[in-house]
Write a protein that holds these residues in place. Structure first.
Motif, PDB file in Angstrom:
ATOM      1  N   GLU A  88      25.207  13.691 -37.992  1.00  0.00           N
ATOM      2  CA  GLU A  88      25.186  13.057 -39.312  1.00  0.00           C
ATOM      3  C   GLU A  88      26.279  13.624 -40.208  1.00  0.00           C
ATOM      4  O   GLU A  88      26.874  12.901 -40.997  1.00  0.00           O
ATOM      5  CB  GLU A  88      23.810  13.246 -39.975  1.00  0.00           C
ATOM      6  N   HIS A  89      26.542  14.910 -40.099  1.00  0.00           N
ATOM      7  CA  HIS A  89      27.565  15.570 -40.932  1.00  0.00           C
ATOM      8  C   HIS A  89      28.465  16.389 -40.039  1.00  0.00           C
ATOM      9  O   HIS A  89      28.061  17.488 -39.641  1.00  0.00           O
ATOM     10  CB  HIS A  89      26.911  16.472 -41.998  1.00  0.00           C
ATOM     11  N   PRO A  90      29.640  15.911 -39.731  1.00  0.00           N
ATOM     12  CA  PRO A  90      30.193  14.593 -40.097  1.00  0.00           C
ATOM     13  C   PRO A  90      29.588  13.500 -39.231  1.00  0.00           C
ATOM     14  O   PRO A  90      29.084  13.789 -38.139  1.00  0.00           O
ATOM     15  CB  PRO A  90      31.688  14.768 -39.781  1.00  0.00           C
ATOM     16  N   PRO A  91      29.614  12.239 -39.697  1.00  0.00           N
ATOM     17  CA  PRO A  91      29.035  11.162 -38.900  1.00  0.00           C
ATOM     18  C   PRO A  91      29.846  10.934 -37.628  1.00  0.00           C
ATOM     19  O   PRO A  91      31.057  10.727 -37.670  1.00  0.00           O
ATOM     20  CB  PRO A  91      29.138   9.939 -39.828  1.00  0.00           C
ATOM     21  N   ARG A  92      29.187  11.022 -36.499  1.00  0.00           N
ATOM     22  CA  ARG A  92      29.883  10.843 -35.213  1.00  0.00           C
ATOM     23  C   ARG A  92      29.002  10.033 -34.281  1.00  0.00           C
ATOM     24  O   ARG A  92      27.795  10.220 -34.238  1.00  0.00           O
ATOM     25  CB  ARG A  92      30.152  12.202 -34.557  1.00  0.00           C
TER      26      ARG A  92
END
Lengths: 162, 162
Positions: A88-92
């Protein structure tokens, strides 16, 4: 040979309606929009070998990022891969085989069997049955008669014929 | 989707030497220069259906003559078709499947089997065993174990690994 493959996918879609089903009665013609694309075949091969992430495919294939993006989008639209977020952080996101993508494995194995027979110089990757330890020899057979495809006469019947 | 397939065949040939053999250990990669081309697959399909002449392929496929010429040349160079003169005055040639071309039929059948399962709306061409009269159901199996490809765990061994 320094040829360029330069096909508009729309050539094949001339026969297709908006639902991506097809008036073309040939089941091969209905599959060529991705099956008749070299990069798509190699992406599917790599997906079957366990690769899921953009950078893994890029490194394995040496493909330009823009071309990889386009192929992954097509294979996702066509229902052979599905995107799944793994961070989610970073979105991947990663790309996983769907049932349709998994069921494409026999096509890859038969392409490989042909290549092994007719493009087989030097050393090749080999595939083994993990349970028996025997090397896999892929052949296409008619499940009904057990005969290998191509060893017996075939009768083709178009829709409307009997 | 209005995508354009735009691959240089030379991308795949980067791994190939002048004899068209390949340092790439993957037998699929060695076949994609023509197997990963939609028109080539459809030409091979039509050749298996009995077409041999330029105009027959052109009419069947609705393909531009320049593209058909190039594909027939590639399939001939790759050893799947061979040219044979059928008229001296005027000089005319037809394209016949070689053994390598005939042995590509299992690939076409497996692409068709996938298409039948996943692109199967509406009516499709059907194929029957001409001897038994039963409809052909093409499946890829491991000839050694009899298991369908994809139903058992597979171990991949690269050259040099054991």
């Amino acid at each position: 040979m320094n040829d360029t493959i330069n096909l508009k996918v729309s050539h094949y879609q001339n026969c297709m309606n908006d639902e991506n089903s097809c008036n073309n009665p040939c089941p091969i013609a209905r599959s060529v929009s991705f099956a008749g694309d070299a990069w798509s075949l190699l992406i599917l091969r790599d997906a079957h070998a366990g690769l899921t992430r953009f950078d893994q495919f890029r490194k394995s294939l040496g493909i330009a990022p823009t071309m990889l993006t386009r192929r992954l989008a097509t294979l996702t639209e066509e229902g052979l891969l599905e995107k799944q977020r793994y961070s989610e952080h970073p979105p991947r996101e990663e790309y996983l085989l769907t049932a349709a993508g998994r069921d494409f494995l026999p096509v890859l194995f038969m392409i490989g069997a042909w290549g092994r027979q007719y493009r087989g110089g030097g050393e090749l990757v080999r595939f083994f049955d993990a349970e028996t330890g025997t090397e896999i020899k892929a052949v296409a057979v008619d499940e009904v008669t057990g005969a290998k495809i191509g060893t017996r006469p075939i009768r083709m019947v178009a829709p409307g014929e009997s």
